[in-house]
Scaffold this motif. Sequence first.
Motif, PDB file in Angstrom:
ATOM      1  N   UNK A  20       0.808  -1.209   0.000  1.00 30.30           N
ATOM      2  CA  UNK A  20       0.000   0.000   0.000  1.00 30.30           C
ATOM      3  C   UNK A  20       0.843   1.261   0.000  1.00 30.30           C
ATOM      4  N   UNK A  21       2.143   1.148   0.246  1.00 25.03           N
ATOM      5  CA  UNK A  21       2.971   2.349   0.231  1.00 25.03           C
ATOM      6  C   UNK A  21       3.339   2.759  -1.192  1.00 25.03           C
ATOM      7  N   UNK A  22       2.940   1.989  -2.201  1.00 25.87           N
ATOM      8  CA  UNK A  22       3.264   2.290  -3.596  1.00 25.87           C
ATOM      9  C   UNK A  22       2.035   2.774  -4.355  1.00 25.87           C
ATOM     10  N   UNK A  23       2.221   3.824  -5.153  1.00 21.98           N
ATOM     11  CA  UNK A  23       1.211   4.261  -6.110  1.00 21.98           C
ATOM     12  C   UNK A  23       1.905   4.533  -7.433  1.00 21.98           C
ATOM     13  N   UNK A  42      -3.787  10.497 -13.630  1.00 19.24           N
ATOM     14  CA  UNK A  42      -4.272   9.245 -13.051  1.00 19.24           C
ATOM     15  C   UNK A  42      -3.317   8.777 -11.969  1.00 19.24           C
ATOM     16  N   UNK A  43      -3.861   8.334 -10.865  1.00 17.52           N
ATOM     17  CA  UNK A  43      -3.094   7.677  -9.807  1.00 17.52           C
ATOM     18  C   UNK A  43      -3.749   6.328  -9.544  1.00 17.52           C
ATOM     19  N   UNK A  44      -2.960   5.257  -9.585  1.00 18.42           N
ATOM     20  CA  UNK A  44      -3.486   3.928  -9.262  1.00 18.42           C
ATOM     21  C   UNK A  44      -2.682   3.336  -8.117  1.00 18.42           C
ATOM     22  N   UNK A  45      -3.284   2.372  -7.423  1.00 25.62           N
ATOM     23  CA  UNK A  45      -2.587   1.744  -6.307  1.00 25.62           C
ATOM     24  C   UNK A  45      -1.760   0.557  -6.783  1.00 25.62           C
ATOM     25  N   UNK A 117       4.242   8.156   0.025  1.00 20.99           N
ATOM     26  CA  UNK A 117       4.229   6.958  -0.801  1.00 20.99           C
ATOM     27  C   UNK A 117       5.478   6.858  -1.681  1.00 20.99           C
ATOM     28  N   UNK A 118       5.765   5.634  -2.096  1.00 22.09           N
ATOM     29  CA  UNK A 118       6.724   5.393  -3.164  1.00 22.09           C
ATOM     30  C   UNK A 118       5.966   5.566  -4.475  1.00 22.09           C
ATOM     31  N   UNK A 119       6.446   6.471  -5.319  1.00 17.97           N
ATOM     32  CA  UNK A 119       5.735   6.805  -6.553  1.00 17.97           C
ATOM     33  C   UNK A 119       6.431   6.157  -7.742  1.00 17.97           C
ATOM     34  N   UNK A 120       5.671   5.369  -8.472  1.00 17.40           N
ATOM     35  CA  UNK A 120       6.157   4.647  -9.645  1.00 17.40           C
ATOM     36  C   UNK A 120       5.666   5.361 -10.897  1.00 17.40           C
ATOM     37  N   UNK A 121       6.479   5.341 -11.954  1.00 19.11           N
ATOM     38  CA  UNK A 121       6.042   5.920 -13.218  1.00 19.11           C
ATOM     39  C   UNK A 121       7.149   5.898 -14.251  1.00 19.11           C
ATOM     40  N   UNK A 122       6.871   6.478 -15.390  1.00 21.10           N
ATOM     41  CA  UNK A 122       7.855   6.587 -16.463  1.00 21.10           C
ATOM     42  C   UNK A 122       8.051   8.064 -16.779  1.00 21.10           C
ATOM     43  N   UNK A 123       9.287   8.527 -16.641  1.00 23.65           N
ATOM     44  CA  UNK A 123       9.615   9.952 -16.769  1.00 23.65           C
ATOM     45  C   UNK A 123       8.757  10.748 -15.784  1.00 23.65           C
ATOM     46  N   UNK A 189      -1.199   1.861 -14.974  1.00 19.71           N
ATOM     47  CA  UNK A 189      -1.278   0.436 -14.652  1.00 19.71           C
ATOM     48  C   UNK A 189      -0.095  -0.326 -15.226  1.00 19.71           C
ATOM     49  N   UNK A 190       0.295  -0.005 -16.453  1.00 25.94           N
ATOM     50  CA  UNK A 190       1.437  -0.684 -17.061  1.00 25.94           C
ATOM     51  C   UNK A 190       2.718  -0.391 -16.293  1.00 25.94           C
ATOM     52  N   UNK A 191       2.875   0.849 -15.835  1.00 26.61           N
ATOM     53  CA  UNK A 191       4.065   1.201 -15.065  1.00 26.61           C
ATOM     54  C   UNK A 191       4.124   0.407 -13.763  1.00 26.61           C
ATOM     55  N   UNK A 192       2.995   0.293 -13.076  1.00 23.94           N
ATOM     56  CA  UNK A 192       2.985  -0.469 -11.830  1.00 23.94           C
ATOM     57  C   UNK A 192       3.248  -1.948 -12.086  1.00 23.94           C
TER      58      UNK A 192
END
Length: 225
Positions: A20-23, A42-45, A117-123, A189-192
């Motif tokens: 849960x610490x990742x979005x 967009x923010x997804x869990x 949170x730890x934030x995931x993404x591309x660029x 979603x693809x990034x996560x």
Amino acid sequence: MPFLQRTESVTRSAIGSCPDICVSLATQTVLSLEGYILARVTVVDYGGDILLDTLVIPRSRVIDYCAERTGFNESHFIAGGKIRSRISISRSSENLPGHILGFEITRQRVAQHLRGKVVVGHRLWVSLDALRLSHPADKTRDLATYFPLLAALPSSSDQDLQDGFPILVQEFMHRTIRKGFENSVEDARAAMDLYRSCRDNWEHLIAASFWPSLTPPREFFQCYT
């Protein structure tokens, strides 16, 4: 630079036991007189469920909706909380969000979802800059700068990194994205999903005091604390 310091607050075991610490964060932009500005966010869990997905009222006059990339036009951005029309996007099961928010309220809501949170993404620097937000560097996981993923791209130029996200997803997830227009839900979603596929190794390197990523472009350092 914070990018070269050891991450003490996030370890492999912490993420493994507390997903849960990742979005994941993804945005879409249009061109205005001030440059590229936020048009959708967009923010997804960790499981890909949507926490926030909204169109954003442009904060300055738009001169190009970049329709060939976004599918957007002026009719998608009207005040009052309703959207006059919808567009086709790369996932037939996904539609545009059914509401639109002003920039400041959007910025506040995104900040709430990212806080701690730890934030995931591309660029990620592009999204943070469009939102006028900053985030702790050691709590970002950027697929565009992670060394093992970069090896899958033909080069590491900024243009290649920008266009390389569908390549990364195809190479590592055997999945095709952006077949039509961009879709920030699909991207988030693809990034996560891609992060989850290499999470153990990524977090192990960080726990071993090695930051396994390139630094973002210098002109975006203000997006990180």
